[in-house]
Design a protein around this motif. Structure first.
Motif, PDB file in Angstrom:
ATOM      1  N   PRO A 165      -0.897  -7.898   2.824  1.00 29.60           N
ATOM      2  CA  PRO A 165      -1.922  -6.877   2.647  1.00 29.60           C
ATOM      3  C   PRO A 165      -2.542  -6.822   1.587  1.00 29.60           C
ATOM      4  O   PRO A 165      -3.756  -6.307   1.570  1.00 29.60           O
ATOM      5  CB  PRO A 165      -1.168  -5.719   2.958  1.00 29.60           C
ATOM      6  CG  PRO A 165       0.397  -5.773   2.465  1.00 29.60           C
ATOM      7  CD  PRO A 165       0.443  -7.431   2.935  1.00 29.60           C
ATOM      8  N   TYR A 166      -2.021  -7.221   0.549  1.00 27.47           N
ATOM      9  CA  TYR A 166      -2.699  -7.265  -0.956  1.00 27.47           C
ATOM     10  C   TYR A 166      -2.527  -8.782  -1.507  1.00 27.47           C
ATOM     11  O   TYR A 166      -1.448  -9.460  -1.454  1.00 27.47           O
ATOM     12  CB  TYR A 166      -2.352  -6.344  -1.616  1.00 27.47           C
ATOM     13  CG  TYR A 166      -2.661  -5.017  -1.137  1.00 27.47           C
ATOM     14  CD1 TYR A 166      -3.893  -4.339  -1.209  1.00 27.47           C
ATOM     15  CD2 TYR A 166      -1.450  -4.273  -0.839  1.00 27.47           C
ATOM     16  CE1 TYR A 166      -4.145  -3.042  -0.847  1.00 27.47           C
ATOM     17  CE2 TYR A 166      -1.694  -2.961  -0.250  1.00 27.47           C
ATOM     18  CZ  TYR A 166      -2.973  -2.500  -0.086  1.00 27.47           C
ATOM     19  OH  TYR A 166      -3.143  -1.146   0.312  1.00 27.47           O
ATOM     20  N   PRO A 167      -3.648  -9.390  -2.172  1.00 25.50           N
ATOM     21  CA  PRO A 167      -3.539 -10.714  -3.070  1.00 25.50           C
ATOM     22  C   PRO A 167      -2.866 -10.328  -4.136  1.00 25.50           C
ATOM     23  O   PRO A 167      -2.560  -9.172  -4.634  1.00 25.50           O
ATOM     24  CB  PRO A 167      -4.806 -11.051  -3.149  1.00 25.50           C
ATOM     25  CG  PRO A 167      -5.731  -9.779  -3.204  1.00 25.50           C
ATOM     26  CD  PRO A 167      -5.084  -8.988  -2.077  1.00 25.50           C
ATOM     27  N   PRO A 168      -2.395 -11.431  -4.888  1.00 24.84           N
ATOM     28  CA  PRO A 168      -1.648 -11.125  -6.101  1.00 24.84           C
ATOM     29  C   PRO A 168      -2.320 -10.079  -7.138  1.00 24.84           C
ATOM     30  O   PRO A 168      -3.644 -10.462  -7.149  1.00 24.84           O
ATOM     31  CB  PRO A 168      -1.505 -12.499  -6.862  1.00 24.84           C
ATOM     32  CG  PRO A 168      -1.535 -13.177  -5.589  1.00 24.84           C
ATOM     33  CD  PRO A 168      -2.446 -12.854  -4.765  1.00 24.84           C
ATOM     34  N   ASP A 169      -1.711  -9.352  -7.950  1.00 25.70           N
ATOM     35  CA  ASP A 169      -2.472  -8.374  -8.829  1.00 25.70           C
ATOM     36  C   ASP A 169      -1.728  -8.402  -9.986  1.00 25.70           C
ATOM     37  O   ASP A 169      -0.468  -7.882  -9.898  1.00 25.70           O
ATOM     38  CB  ASP A 169      -2.415  -6.992  -8.032  1.00 25.70           C
ATOM     39  CG  ASP A 169      -3.199  -5.961  -8.943  1.00 25.70           C
ATOM     40  OD1 ASP A 169      -4.216  -6.492  -9.514  1.00 25.70           O
ATOM     41  OD2 ASP A 169      -2.897  -4.779  -8.510  1.00 25.70           O
ATOM     42  N   CYS A 170      -2.421  -8.714 -11.039  1.00 25.12           N
ATOM     43  CA  CYS A 170      -2.003  -8.663 -12.356  1.00 25.12           C
ATOM     44  C   CYS A 170      -2.231  -7.272 -13.176  1.00 25.12           C
ATOM     45  O   CYS A 170      -3.614  -7.033 -13.143  1.00 25.12           O
ATOM     46  CB  CYS A 170      -2.543  -9.966 -13.246  1.00 25.12           C
ATOM     47  SG  CYS A 170      -1.663 -10.083 -14.803  1.00 25.12           S
ATOM     48  N   GLU A 171      -1.421  -6.746 -13.714  1.00 20.98           N
ATOM     49  CA  GLU A 171      -1.523  -5.179 -14.293  1.00 20.98           C
ATOM     50  C   GLU A 171      -1.175  -5.347 -15.771  1.00 20.98           C
ATOM     51  O   GLU A 171       0.114  -6.118 -15.959  1.00 20.98           O
ATOM     52  CB  GLU A 171      -1.163  -4.222 -13.448  1.00 20.98           C
ATOM     53  CG  GLU A 171      -1.366  -4.150 -12.132  1.00 20.98           C
ATOM     54  CD  GLU A 171      -0.776  -3.024 -11.308  1.00 20.98           C
ATOM     55  OE1 GLU A 171       0.272  -2.502 -11.964  1.00 20.98           O
ATOM     56  OE2 GLU A 171      -1.189  -2.720  -9.935  1.00 20.98           O
ATOM     57  N   LEU A 172      -1.813  -4.516 -16.404  1.00 21.05           N
ATOM     58  CA  LEU A 172      -1.398  -4.274 -17.797  1.00 21.05           C
ATOM     59  C   LEU A 172      -0.599  -3.148 -17.864  1.00 21.05           C
ATOM     60  O   LEU A 172      -0.886  -2.116 -17.305  1.00 21.05           O
ATOM     61  CB  LEU A 172      -2.552  -4.013 -18.889  1.00 21.05           C
ATOM     62  CG  LEU A 172      -2.503  -3.532 -20.367  1.00 21.05           C
ATOM     63  CD1 LEU A 172      -1.947  -4.884 -20.856  1.00 21.05           C
ATOM     64  CD2 LEU A 172      -3.757  -3.129 -20.844  1.00 21.05           C
ATOM     65  N   ARG A 173       0.601  -3.406 -18.538  1.00 20.10           N
ATOM     66  CA  ARG A 173       1.783  -2.164 -18.425  1.00 20.10           C
ATOM     67  C   ARG A 173       1.867  -1.613 -19.695  1.00 20.10           C
ATOM     68  O   ARG A 173       2.304  -0.380 -19.720  1.00 20.10           O
ATOM     69  CB  ARG A 173       2.846  -2.908 -17.806  1.00 20.10           C
ATOM     70  CG  ARG A 173       3.062  -3.591 -16.505  1.00 20.10           C
ATOM     71  CD  ARG A 173       2.881  -2.267 -15.541  1.00 20.10           C
ATOM     72  NE  ARG A 173       2.748  -2.652 -14.238  1.00 20.10           N
ATOM     73  CZ  ARG A 173       3.716  -2.947 -13.403  1.00 20.10           C
ATOM     74  NH1 ARG A 173       4.905  -2.823 -13.825  1.00 20.10           N
ATOM     75  NH2 ARG A 173       3.676  -3.363 -12.068  1.00 20.10           N
ATOM     76  N   GLY A 174       1.555  -2.091 -21.002  1.00 22.29           N
ATOM     77  CA  GLY A 174       1.743  -1.554 -22.075  1.00 22.29           C
ATOM     78  C   GLY A 174       1.621  -2.403 -23.197  1.00 22.29           C
ATOM     79  O   GLY A 174       1.702  -3.540 -23.205  1.00 22.29           O
ATOM     80  N   PHE A 175       1.904  -1.696 -24.546  1.00 22.10           N
ATOM     81  CA  PHE A 175       1.727  -2.736 -25.715  1.00 22.10           C
ATOM     82  C   PHE A 175       3.231  -2.512 -26.299  1.00 22.10           C
ATOM     83  O   PHE A 175       3.622  -1.435 -26.765  1.00 22.10           O
ATOM     84  CB  PHE A 175       0.808  -1.796 -26.631  1.00 22.10           C
ATOM     85  CG  PHE A 175      -0.663  -1.881 -25.935  1.00 22.10           C
ATOM     86  CD1 PHE A 175      -1.580  -3.037 -26.247  1.00 22.10           C
ATOM     87  CD2 PHE A 175      -1.162  -0.790 -25.582  1.00 22.10           C
ATOM     88  CE1 PHE A 175      -2.547  -3.077 -25.832  1.00 22.10           C
ATOM     89  CE2 PHE A 175      -2.165  -0.948 -24.894  1.00 22.10           C
ATOM     90  CZ  PHE A 175      -3.280  -2.046 -24.982  1.00 22.10           C
ATOM     91  N   GLY A 176       3.874  -3.645 -26.426  1.00 21.88           N
ATOM     92  CA  GLY A 176       5.383  -3.447 -26.986  1.00 21.88           C
ATOM     93  C   GLY A 176       5.463  -3.905 -28.351  1.00 21.88           C
ATOM     94  O   GLY A 176       4.422  -3.987 -29.076  1.00 21.88           O
ATOM     95  N   ASP A 177       6.578  -4.128 -28.713  1.00 20.35           N
ATOM     96  CA  ASP A 177       6.703  -4.441 -30.052  1.00 20.35           C
ATOM     97  C   ASP A 177       6.522  -5.544 -30.318  1.00 20.35           C
ATOM     98  O   ASP A 177       6.048  -5.868 -31.582  1.00 20.35           O
ATOM     99  CB  ASP A 177       8.279  -4.064 -30.558  1.00 20.35           C
ATOM    100  CG  ASP A 177       8.972  -2.679 -30.329  1.00 20.35           C
ATOM    101  OD1 ASP A 177       8.002  -1.801 -30.436  1.00 20.35           O
ATOM    102  OD2 ASP A 177      10.094  -2.287 -29.881  1.00 20.35           O
TER     103      ASP A 177
END
Length: 453
Positions: free
Chosen positions: A380-392
């Motif tokens: 139902p959806y193609p691959p989706d790359c998401e920004l999750r946060g700014f780590g240490d």
């Protein structure tokens, strides 16, 4: 006035010994009468003629019949070819059956000429015994039926050949046994054991055949096929039980007390079994979980449903273990079904990049690389790359992807995707950071050291 015993045996021997000796004397007198009777010798001659004629005809006809019945192609299928193969199995009965038929013809001749046919009647029963013997040895292949034929059918045929079947049946019918208000003859017990063995074997065979036929109907939903096979099994076993009660001559109304006791037992001691049985029927009717689905229960048990019985479902895990889960747990607890109706499943893979990276380039780069995997779906959806946060240590991303199947066992989708991300980032010159810390020492400089975990 008492009758004086003429038996040469001592009087202090058990009564059954005298009875056996009486039968022996009767048999000896009958044999002497046959040996001294011209009619008996004529019947012996007719028996020999019938046997040798049957042997001659069987040697001539059976090979031709076998050639005629044998299908042209050994692998040919179809109802006619299967019927031919079954008919070939019964050809070993040809010789004794022909001898029996010719002996019957000879019996009618001797009775019309001599008015007696005791010898040839005995010979006819012996030929029938040979028919049963050939049937048990050559026709019966199933181990249970072969055992039943060897220890039940053969003794009955021997008793019949000796002319003792009617006295034995009379003695068994006169012997009454019972339990409480239920009383029946010993003949009913023997008849019930024989008929019950045959009926329940036939019930098991017909259950297997009906289940194979129902499972082969791919147009039906798996839950419907399972429910139909269970209904057929219960119907066949119930019909077998009713037929057995009828054969034994037991009035079903006499089982009312027993049925009431069983009902009370179900209400108290067997209520969980009854609950699991009803839950299994509900599961099969609703079809929310069926054979082939991968499920996870509220208690943490998870696996593929490989079998559903009247009491429980059997889950097989990817490490080869079997988990028996009562049907009631599927109704009263939360169940996660990962493969209901063959729907796709979504997974995600986490990764990080260095703070020196232009993060605007990362999503398109990773999505294009992951989409090349042959098992990754566009719907139902193609691959989706998401920004999750700014780590240490770096900027955290995650790529979501859809696949048909489970990410476990033979499938390693997340592992494959992480390899793809690693290679894509390396090819683009994007650094994947590792954890580190900056340590300041008073009075000295600044030391950068890897983070110790």
């Amino acid at each position: 006035m008492t009758e004086t015993s003429t038996s040469p045996l001592p009087a202090d021997l058990p009564p059954f010994v005298h009875t056996l000796y009486g039968y022996f004397e009767q048999g000896l007198a009958l044999a002497q009468g046959w040996l001294l009777s011209p009619a008996a010798w004529s019947q012996f001659a007719l028996l020999l003629v019938a046997y040798f004629v049957a042997r001659y005809l069987s040697a001539r006809l059976l090979p031709k019949v076998t050639t005629f019945l044998q299908p042209k192609d050994d692998e040919a299928t179809g109802l006619i070819n299967e019927a031919r193969r079954v008919a070939i199995l019964f050809l070993p009965l040809g010789l004794p059956i022909l001898a029996y038929v010719f002996t019957g013809i000879g019996e009618s001749v001797t009775r019309s000429v001599f008015g007696s046919g005791a010898v040839i009647a005995f010979g006819k029963r012996v030929f029938l015994l040979l028919v049963v013997r050939a049937f048990v040895r050559s026709i019966l292949k199933d181990p249970f039926l072969k055992l039943l034929g060897r220890y039940v059918l053969m003794p009955i045929a021997v008793i019949y050949a000796l002319g003792l079947l009617d006295p034995v049946i009379l003695k068994l019918s006169e012997t009454i046994v019972g339990a409480g208000n239920i009383r029946f003859s010993l003949l009913s017990v023997v008849r019930g054991v024989i008929a019950g063995s045959v009926l329940f074997w036939l019930g098991g065979w017909s259950t297997r055949q009906s289940r194979s036929y129902i499972v082969a109907q791919e147009t039906l939903r798996p839950a419907t096929r399972e429910l139909a096979s269970k209904a057929a099994e219960i119907a066949i076993l119930g019909l077998s039980f009713l037929l057995l009660m009828n054969i034994m001559g037991i009035n079903l109304s006499t089982l009312a007390v027993l049925g009431g006791a069983i009902g009370v037992g179900i209400g108290f001691g067997l209520q969980r079994i009854a609950s699991n049985f009803i839950s299994g029927v509900i599961l099969l009717l609703e079809g929310q979980a069926t054979v082939g689905d991968y499920v996870e229960l509220d208690g943490g048990e998870q696996g593929k449903i490989v079998k559903m019985t009247a009491r429980a479902a059997i889950l097989e895990t990817f490490d080869g273990r079997w988990i028996v889960v009562p049907n009631e747990d599927f109704i009263t607890t939360r169940v996660v079904n990962y493969s209901d109706s063959g729907s796709a499943n979504r997974y995600e893979a986490d990764f990080s990049v260095s703070y020196d990276t232009d993060i605007n380039l990362v999503p398109a780069l990773v999505e294009a690389a992951v989409a090349k995997h042959p098992d990754i779906l566009d719907l139902p959806y193609p691959p989706d790359c998401e920004l999750r946060g700014f780590g240490d240590s770096g900027i955290d991303f995650a790529v979501e992807f859809w696949v048909n199947g489970l990410d476990d066992g033979p499938n390693k989708y997340t592992s494959d995707v992480l390899f793809i991300i690693w290679n894509a980032l390396k090819d683009a010159g994007i650094e994947i950071p590792y954890p580190h810390r900056v340590v300041e020492i008073k009075g000295g400089g600044v030391i950068a050291a890897p983070e110790q975990t």
